[in-house]
Design a protein around this motif. Structure first.
Motif, PDB file in Angstrom:
ATOM      1  N   GLY A  36      30.176  -8.143 -28.175  1.00  0.00           N
ATOM      2  CA  GLY A  36      30.879  -8.735 -26.934  1.00  0.00           C
ATOM      3  C   GLY A  36      32.170  -9.498 -27.633  1.00  0.00           C
ATOM      4  O   GLY A  36      32.683 -10.032 -26.705  1.00  0.00           O
ATOM      5  N   THR A  37      32.367  -9.155 -28.710  1.00  0.00           N
ATOM      6  CA  THR A  37      33.882  -9.888 -29.298  1.00  0.00           C
ATOM      7  C   THR A  37      34.692  -8.455 -29.763  1.00  0.00           C
ATOM      8  O   THR A  37      34.356  -7.469 -29.688  1.00  0.00           O
ATOM      9  N   LYS A  38      35.754  -8.892 -30.342  1.00  0.00           N
ATOM     10  CA  LYS A  38      36.800  -7.841 -30.831  1.00  0.00           C
ATOM     11  C   LYS A  38      36.388  -7.466 -32.356  1.00  0.00           C
ATOM     12  O   LYS A  38      36.968  -6.690 -32.965  1.00  0.00           O
ATOM     13  N   PHE A  39      35.344  -8.374 -32.912  1.00  0.00           N
ATOM     14  CA  PHE A  39      35.191  -8.274 -34.417  1.00  0.00           C
ATOM     15  C   PHE A  39      34.535  -6.879 -34.692  1.00  0.00           C
ATOM     16  O   PHE A  39      34.703  -6.394 -35.973  1.00  0.00           O
ATOM     17  N   PRO A  40      33.678  -6.255 -33.970  1.00  0.00           N
ATOM     18  CA  PRO A  40      33.049  -5.018 -34.594  1.00  0.00           C
ATOM     19  C   PRO A  40      34.360  -4.031 -34.928  1.00  0.00           C
ATOM     20  O   PRO A  40      34.453  -3.307 -35.936  1.00  0.00           O
ATOM     21  N   LEU A  41      35.212  -3.902 -34.003  1.00  0.00           N
ATOM     22  CA  LEU A  41      36.437  -3.146 -34.187  1.00  0.00           C
ATOM     23  C   LEU A  41      37.199  -3.476 -35.633  1.00  0.00           C
ATOM     24  O   LEU A  41      37.669  -2.722 -36.230  1.00  0.00           O
ATOM     25  N   LYS A  42      37.460  -4.716 -35.675  1.00  0.00           N
ATOM     26  CA  LYS A  42      38.005  -5.411 -36.743  1.00  0.00           C
ATOM     27  C   LYS A  42      37.418  -4.867 -38.121  1.00  0.00           C
ATOM     28  O   LYS A  42      37.648  -4.217 -38.978  1.00  0.00           O
ATOM     29  N   ALA A  43      35.924  -5.063 -37.920  1.00  0.00           N
ATOM     30  CA  ALA A  43      35.021  -4.586 -39.022  1.00  0.00           C
ATOM     31  C   ALA A  43      35.212  -3.035 -39.377  1.00  0.00           C
ATOM     32  O   ALA A  43      35.254  -2.759 -40.692  1.00  0.00           O
ATOM     33  N   PHE A  44      35.406  -2.420 -38.466  1.00  0.00           N
ATOM     34  CA  PHE A  44      35.353  -1.041 -38.498  1.00  0.00           C
ATOM     35  C   PHE A  44      36.879  -0.473 -39.256  1.00  0.00           C
ATOM     36  O   PHE A  44      36.896   0.335 -40.083  1.00  0.00           O
ATOM     37  N   GLU A  45      37.890  -1.170 -38.802  1.00  0.00           N
ATOM     38  CA  GLU A  45      39.319  -1.143 -39.125  1.00  0.00           C
ATOM     39  C   GLU A  45      39.153  -1.352 -40.731  1.00  0.00           C
ATOM     40  O   GLU A  45      39.901  -0.714 -41.619  1.00  0.00           O
ATOM     41  N   MET A  46      38.451  -2.450 -41.009  1.00  0.00           N
ATOM     42  CA  MET A  46      38.413  -3.026 -42.359  1.00  0.00           C
ATOM     43  C   MET A  46      37.789  -2.026 -43.323  1.00  0.00           C
ATOM     44  O   MET A  46      38.211  -2.030 -44.418  1.00  0.00           O
ATOM     45  N   VAL A  47      36.732  -1.666 -42.902  1.00  0.00           N
ATOM     46  CA  VAL A  47      35.915  -0.678 -43.925  1.00  0.00           C
ATOM     47  C   VAL A  47      36.706   0.397 -44.166  1.00  0.00           C
ATOM     48  O   VAL A  47      36.688   1.061 -45.316  1.00  0.00           O
ATOM     49  N   LEU A  48      37.681   1.245 -43.342  1.00  0.00           N
ATOM     50  CA  LEU A  48      38.242   2.143 -43.198  1.00  0.00           C
ATOM     51  C   LEU A  48      39.348   2.038 -44.491  1.00  0.00           C
ATOM     52  O   LEU A  48      39.703   2.615 -45.365  1.00  0.00           O
ATOM     53  N   ASN A  49      39.938   0.892 -44.347  1.00  0.00           N
ATOM     54  CA  ASN A  49      41.007   0.332 -45.137  1.00  0.00           C
ATOM     55  C   ASN A  49      40.344   0.191 -46.705  1.00  0.00           C
ATOM     56  O   ASN A  49      40.759   0.694 -47.774  1.00  0.00           O
ATOM     57  N   ASN A  50      39.348  -0.407 -46.557  1.00  0.00           N
ATOM     58  CA  ASN A  50      38.474  -0.661 -47.900  1.00  0.00           C
ATOM     59  C   ASN A  50      38.071   0.463 -48.473  1.00  0.00           C
ATOM     60  O   ASN A  50      38.059   0.665 -49.680  1.00  0.00           O
TER      61      ASN A  50
END
Ligand code: ADP
Length: 269
Positions: A36-50
């Protein structure tokens, strides 16, 4: 190369893993903030970057966790129980019992030598024995959740917390504090309280060695040690314990990719 992604959207934390060829972890991310927050999408973007890849490089995305139904980027979903079982089996093939303590629930899962779930018990009705209980207590004691392990280790005389209910235990800890009880002794008692609660759930399912601890609370050595005392067995964990659900999801995504490739080849014949 085949890249697959697993995302575990928990009640408190979003976790992602990118796997290469179903074997090697290429990237991971953990962000506080769950369903229910924006953080799943953030985690998704972060792992692609990582992992240094783009979304187009991914063959398959599988979501798991409490908020798995809310993530639109996913191809399919799997239950947390199956994902934890698969992730733990990959990490520790000899594990037969998994104790997963997350932000809002506790699961004890019995698995076979193939990593398949045989049985499970879950407490998701009450915060006692969960990460939430520890988060509330750390807040009262003005400690970071990461510091509980260190505090518990200093204790020489742990204090018994008699209330299991988080609300009553909160008042109990506040009155112990004002009575001058040492913080480390309170923290040790808090960790023991979680261990007693989780231990009785684990005993109901029957403990088979090796016991592996997954979920965010696995990082708290105070709880692990107290649980070892309650269950009278060694508990294995790794630094990636909180990522086991995401890892299982990435492994399921890999299995699905291979199945799709095989089906495509057999259609061409
Ligand atoms: P969920 O999937 O329900 O969001 P997690 O398995 O991610 O839960 O675990 C979250 C819990 O882990 C938090 O409530 C917190 O108590 C605990 N936690 C997270 N990081 C740490 C840490 N470094 N040390 C101790 N406990 C931690």
């Amino acid at each position: 190369m085949i890249y697959t992604l697993g995302i575990d959207i928990g009640s408190t934390t979003s976790k992602c893993i990118v796997l290469e060829d179903g074997k090697e972890i290429k990237g991971s991310s953990i962000i506080t903030g769950g369903a229910g927050t924006k953080f799943p999408l953030k985690a998704f973007e972060m792992v692609l970057n990582n992992a240094n890849i783009t979304m187009e490089d991914l063959s398959e995305i599988v979501a798991t966790g409490y908020g798995r139904g809310t993530f639109t980027q996913t191809d399919s979903q799997m239950s947390e129980l199956s994902c934890h079982a698969k992730g733990v089996h990959f990490t520790c093939p000899n594990a037969r019992t998994i104790i997963d303590i997350g932000g809002q629930d506790v699961k004890v899962i019995s698995i076979n030598d193939q990593g398949r779930m045989l049985n499970f018990l879950m407490n998701d009705k009450c915060a006692a024995g969960t990460g939430r209980f520890l988060d509330v207590m750390a807040n009262i004691l003005q400690l970071d959740i990461k510091d509980l392990e260190q505090e518990a280790a200093k204790s020489t005389r742990s204090v018994n917390i008699s209330n299991t209910c988080t609300v009553f235990a909160e008042s109990e800890v506040i009155s112990q504090l004002s009575a001058g009880v040492e913080i480390e002794d309170l923290v040790a008692g808090i960790c023991e309280s979680v261990a007693k609660r989780v231990g009785s759930l684990a005993k109901r399912i029957g403990i088979k060695e090796i016991v592996f601890m997954s979920g965010g609370v696995a990082q708290n050595g105070g709880v692990r040690k107290a649980l070892e005392n309650v269950l009278k067995t060694e508990i294995i964990f790794t630094k990636d314990a909180q990522l086991m659900g995401a890892l299982g999801a990435a492994l399921f995504a890999y299995d699905k990719t291979i199945k799709n490739i095989k089906e495509a080849i057999s259609c061409q014949k």
